[in-house]
Design a protein around this motif. Structure first.
Motif, PDB file in Angstrom:
ATOM      1  N   PRO A 179      50.255  87.934  -0.512  1.00 34.48           N
ATOM      2  CA  PRO A 179      50.334  89.181   0.257  1.00 34.48           C
ATOM      3  C   PRO A 179      50.441  88.918   1.758  1.00 34.48           C
ATOM      4  O   PRO A 179      49.691  88.094   2.311  1.00 34.48           O
ATOM      5  CB  PRO A 179      49.002  89.883  -0.070  1.00 34.48           C
ATOM      6  N   VAL A 180      51.349  89.620   2.410  1.00 35.18           N
ATOM      7  CA  VAL A 180      51.524  89.525   3.857  1.00 35.18           C
ATOM      8  C   VAL A 180      51.871  90.915   4.387  1.00 35.18           C
ATOM      9  O   VAL A 180      52.029  91.864   3.635  1.00 35.18           O
ATOM     10  CB  VAL A 180      52.630  88.521   4.254  1.00 35.18           C
ATOM     11  N   GLY A 181      52.008  91.016   5.710  1.00 35.57           N
ATOM     12  CA  GLY A 181      52.393  92.287   6.305  1.00 35.57           C
ATOM     13  C   GLY A 181      51.189  93.160   6.607  1.00 35.57           C
ATOM     14  O   GLY A 181      50.037  92.730   6.550  1.00 35.57           O
ATOM     15  N   ALA A 182      51.456  94.418   6.920  1.00 32.26           N
ATOM     16  CA  ALA A 182      50.414  95.367   7.293  1.00 32.26           C
ATOM     17  C   ALA A 182      50.979  96.778   7.165  1.00 32.26           C
ATOM     18  O   ALA A 182      52.181  96.968   6.978  1.00 32.26           O
ATOM     19  CB  ALA A 182      49.953  95.115   8.734  1.00 32.26           C
ATOM     20  N   GLY A 189      45.358  95.915   8.896  1.00 31.07           N
ATOM     21  CA  GLY A 189      46.110  94.695   8.627  1.00 31.07           C
ATOM     22  C   GLY A 189      45.166  93.572   8.264  1.00 31.07           C
ATOM     23  O   GLY A 189      43.980  93.790   8.000  1.00 31.07           O
ATOM     24  N   GLU A 190      45.691  92.353   8.280  1.00 32.52           N
ATOM     25  CA  GLU A 190      44.897  91.191   7.884  1.00 32.52           C
ATOM     26  C   GLU A 190      44.140  90.660   9.092  1.00 32.52           C
ATOM     27  O   GLU A 190      44.740  90.305  10.104  1.00 32.52           O
ATOM     28  CB  GLU A 190      45.804  90.104   7.298  1.00 32.52           C
ATOM     29  N   ASP A 191      42.813  90.588   8.972  1.00 30.11           N
ATOM     30  CA  ASP A 191      41.947  90.183  10.081  1.00 30.11           C
ATOM     31  C   ASP A 191      40.953  89.130   9.584  1.00 30.11           C
ATOM     32  O   ASP A 191      39.781  89.417   9.360  1.00 30.11           O
ATOM     33  CB  ASP A 191      41.204  91.409  10.632  1.00 30.11           C
ATOM     34  N   PRO A 192      41.424  87.888   9.410  1.00 30.62           N
ATOM     35  CA  PRO A 192      40.553  86.863   8.835  1.00 30.62           C
ATOM     36  C   PRO A 192      39.465  86.404   9.797  1.00 30.62           C
ATOM     37  O   PRO A 192      39.651  86.427  11.015  1.00 30.62           O
ATOM     38  CB  PRO A 192      41.514  85.713   8.530  1.00 30.62           C
ATOM     39  N   ASN A 193      38.330  86.012   9.230  1.00 27.53           N
ATOM     40  CA  ASN A 193      37.270  85.408  10.032  1.00 27.53           C
ATOM     41  C   ASN A 193      37.677  83.989  10.415  1.00 27.53           C
ATOM     42  O   ASN A 193      38.139  83.223   9.576  1.00 27.53           O
ATOM     43  CB  ASN A 193      35.957  85.340   9.240  1.00 27.53           C
ATOM     44  N   GLY A 194      37.495  83.626  11.684  1.00 26.01           N
ATOM     45  CA  GLY A 194      37.763  82.261  12.107  1.00 26.01           C
ATOM     46  C   GLY A 194      39.237  81.898  12.016  1.00 26.01           C
ATOM     47  O   GLY A 194      40.123  82.737  12.155  1.00 26.01           O
ATOM     48  N   ILE A 195      39.508  80.599  11.766  1.00 26.50           N
ATOM     49  CA  ILE A 195      40.880  80.120  11.643  1.00 26.50           C
ATOM     50  C   ILE A 195      41.473  80.648  10.345  1.00 26.50           C
ATOM     51  O   ILE A 195      40.877  80.496   9.282  1.00 26.50           O
ATOM     52  CB  ILE A 195      40.929  78.575  11.646  1.00 26.50           C
ATOM     53  N   PRO A 196      42.648  81.276  10.406  1.00 25.78           N
ATOM     54  CA  PRO A 196      43.233  81.838   9.175  1.00 25.78           C
ATOM     55  C   PRO A 196      43.509  80.775   8.119  1.00 25.78           C
ATOM     56  O   PRO A 196      43.881  79.641   8.444  1.00 25.78           O
ATOM     57  CB  PRO A 196      44.543  82.456   9.676  1.00 25.78           C
ATOM     58  N   TRP A 327      50.989  94.865  13.663  1.00 21.16           N
ATOM     59  CA  TRP A 327      49.524  94.904  13.537  1.00 21.16           C
ATOM     60  C   TRP A 327      48.868  93.967  14.559  1.00 21.16           C
ATOM     61  O   TRP A 327      47.951  94.369  15.281  1.00 21.16           O
ATOM     62  CB  TRP A 327      49.108  94.517  12.117  1.00 21.16           C
ATOM     63  N   GLN A 328      49.357  92.727  14.634  1.00 25.59           N
ATOM     64  CA  GLN A 328      48.715  91.756  15.514  1.00 25.59           C
ATOM     65  C   GLN A 328      48.876  92.125  16.986  1.00 25.59           C
ATOM     66  O   GLN A 328      47.951  91.981  17.783  1.00 25.59           O
ATOM     67  CB  GLN A 328      49.300  90.365  15.269  1.00 25.59           C
ATOM     68  N   GLU A 329      50.066  92.616  17.345  1.00 18.93           N
ATOM     69  CA  GLU A 329      50.319  92.987  18.736  1.00 18.93           C
ATOM     70  C   GLU A 329      49.448  94.171  19.149  1.00 18.93           C
ATOM     71  O   GLU A 329      48.934  94.221  20.276  1.00 18.93           O
ATOM     72  CB  GLU A 329      51.797  93.324  18.925  1.00 18.93           C
ATOM     73  N   MET A 330      49.258  95.126  18.230  1.00 17.94           N
ATOM     74  CA  MET A 330      48.426  96.284  18.532  1.00 17.94           C
ATOM     75  C   MET A 330      46.936  95.960  18.493  1.00 17.94           C
ATOM     76  O   MET A 330      46.130  96.652  19.128  1.00 17.94           O
ATOM     77  CB  MET A 330      48.720  97.410  17.542  1.00 17.94           C
ATOM     78  N   ASN A 331      46.583  94.908  17.756  1.00 20.88           N
ATOM     79  CA  ASN A 331      45.177  94.540  17.580  1.00 20.88           C
ATOM     80  C   ASN A 331      45.021  93.033  17.784  1.00 20.88           C
ATOM     81  O   ASN A 331      44.766  92.274  16.859  1.00 20.88           O
ATOM     82  CB  ASN A 331      44.707  94.898  16.169  1.00 20.88           C
ATOM     83  N   PRO A 332      45.198  92.553  19.033  1.00 16.90           N
ATOM     84  CA  PRO A 332      45.188  91.097  19.273  1.00 16.90           C
ATOM     85  C   PRO A 332      43.892  90.421  18.852  1.00 16.90           C
ATOM     86  O   PRO A 332      43.892  89.239  18.505  1.00 16.90           O
ATOM     87  CB  PRO A 332      45.416  90.988  20.782  1.00 16.90           C
ATOM     88  N   ASN A 333      42.800  91.159  18.840  1.00 14.39           N
ATOM     89  CA  ASN A 333      41.516  90.607  18.405  1.00 14.39           C
ATOM     90  C   ASN A 333      41.055  91.211  17.076  1.00 14.39           C
ATOM     91  O   ASN A 333      39.856  91.269  16.800  1.00 14.39           O
ATOM     92  CB  ASN A 333      40.450  90.816  19.481  1.00 14.39           C
ATOM     93  N   GLY A 334      42.009  91.681  16.306  1.00 17.42           N
ATOM     94  CA  GLY A 334      41.659  92.279  15.014  1.00 17.42           C
ATOM     95  C   GLY A 334      40.923  93.581  15.215  1.00 17.42           C
ATOM     96  O   GLY A 334      41.255  94.386  16.099  1.00 17.42           O
TER      97      GLY A 334
END
Length: 336
Positions: A179-182, A189-196, A327-334
């Motif tokens: 699964p990818v995208g948002a 979207g996808e907001d993993p803890n730490g290093i993805p 998603w990432q651009e709108m939420n740079p820090n998740g």
């Protein structure tokens, strides 16, 4: 229907909740927020203009879970909750077996005690191990190569035994590919803890400047460009697969297994190229050693899902990259 979604604030869970609400289902969420955020609830309600009922509980606590069933008239459960990082599972296998198995056993016992027998389980293509041929069919033999995958396979076997023991149970095992995208809104979207641990969030974090470069694990596979090939599926397509499974499971069909993928593989370098075109960003990368247990290629035969559920993936790699970057651009820090 009234649907309980365990792990409903997680990546796939949150997108599935959105699709359920948009189709008029009442949704309850059970989540301990170990890999997610309460903010997701607000975002879901903004997108759908509907309310969701959250229970911030741990499925390991059977008493808390039982109260959720006692207080509601649940028709079906979609079970996402569980630890999911392959690398961590190798380092901490007992953590994965204890949490993933115990939470599922508790869920099944509580469901049975409360007369709820419709269950959709979030499984994984990792249960196929290293297939001899492609595309991968549901009939292929199973063998997992890490504790995360083995926990999924063990749960599948538990649910198979459960279904055989009592014909009231209606269970769908959905084997996801990658699964990818948002959501197109950019709100979830996808907001993993730490290093993805997964490719796409790693790429997006390099693009947004959070990470220096992408590490590609091996470029000497027998593939189009030497990098690993995987079947990437847009998370919204995947979420819609759960809607189709809910409709099917309500018809009392025992236990079924479905692959959810696009049926097409992309290499790591092809994904990077597609992302650069979708985002206008250049992704710096370096080649490092292969990871133990990785296979060169994996992509699905999802014809059973099409024939029996009327489902197929509709979004392509451009859609996946565009929405992941949005998603990432709108939420740079998740969600922080």
């Amino acid at each position: 229907m009234e649907v309980l979604v365990t792990g409903g604030t997680g990546y796939i869970g949150s997108h599935t909740v959105v699709e359920l609400l948009n189709k008029g289902h009442k949704v309850l969420i059970a989540d301990n927020l170990s890999n997610s955020s309460k903010t997701v609830i607000n975002r879901i309600e903004e997108i759908t203009e509907n309310q969701v009922t959250p229970y911030f509980i741990d499925l390991v606590n059977k008493e808390d879970l039982d109260q959720v069933f006692k207080q509601n008239k649940i028709d079906a459960v979609i079970h996402f909750a569980g630890y999911k990082a392959v690398g961590e599972s190798v380092e901490k296998p007992l953590k994965y077996y204890k949490n993933n198995l115990e939470s599922t056993l508790n869920l099944c016992e509580v469901m049975e005690n409360n007369g709820v027998y419709n269950l959709i389980f979030s499984s994984s293509a990792t249960v196929y191990g290293k297939p001899d041929s492609f595309p991968i069919k549901e009939s292929f033999s199973t063998k997992a190569y890490n504790p995360y995958g083995r926990s999924k396979l063990m749960i599948e076997e538990i649910l198979t035994d459960l279904s055989s023991s009592n014909d009231k149970w209606n269970i769908s095992l959905l084997r996801y590919f990658n699964p990818v995208g948002a959501h197109k809104s950019g709100k979830i979207g996808e907001d993993p803890n730490g290093i993805p641990n997964n490719l796409m969030p790693y790429i997006t974090q390099v693009a947004v400047g959070k990470l220096k470069e992408l590490k590609i694990f091996g470029d000497n596979y027998n593939t189009i460009d030497g990098t690993g090939v995987r079947d990437y599926i847009h998370v919204v397509d995947l979420a819609k697969g759960h809607l189709k499974a809910i409709e099917k499971i309500d018809a009392n069909n025992g236990m079924e297994i479905y692959n959810l993928g696009t049926g097409h593989g992309y290499s790591v370098k092809q994904v990077i190229d597609a992302f650069e075109k979708a985002s206008g960003k250049q992704i710096k990368y370096s080649i490092v050693d292969r990871r133990p247990g990785d296979i060169s290629t994996s992509y699905a035969d999802s014809s059973k899902a099409f024939n029996q559920l009327g489902w197929k993936a509709e979004k392509d790699i451009h859609d996946m990259c565009r929405d992941a970057w949005n998603w990432q651009e709108m939420n740079p820090n998740g969600y922080e």
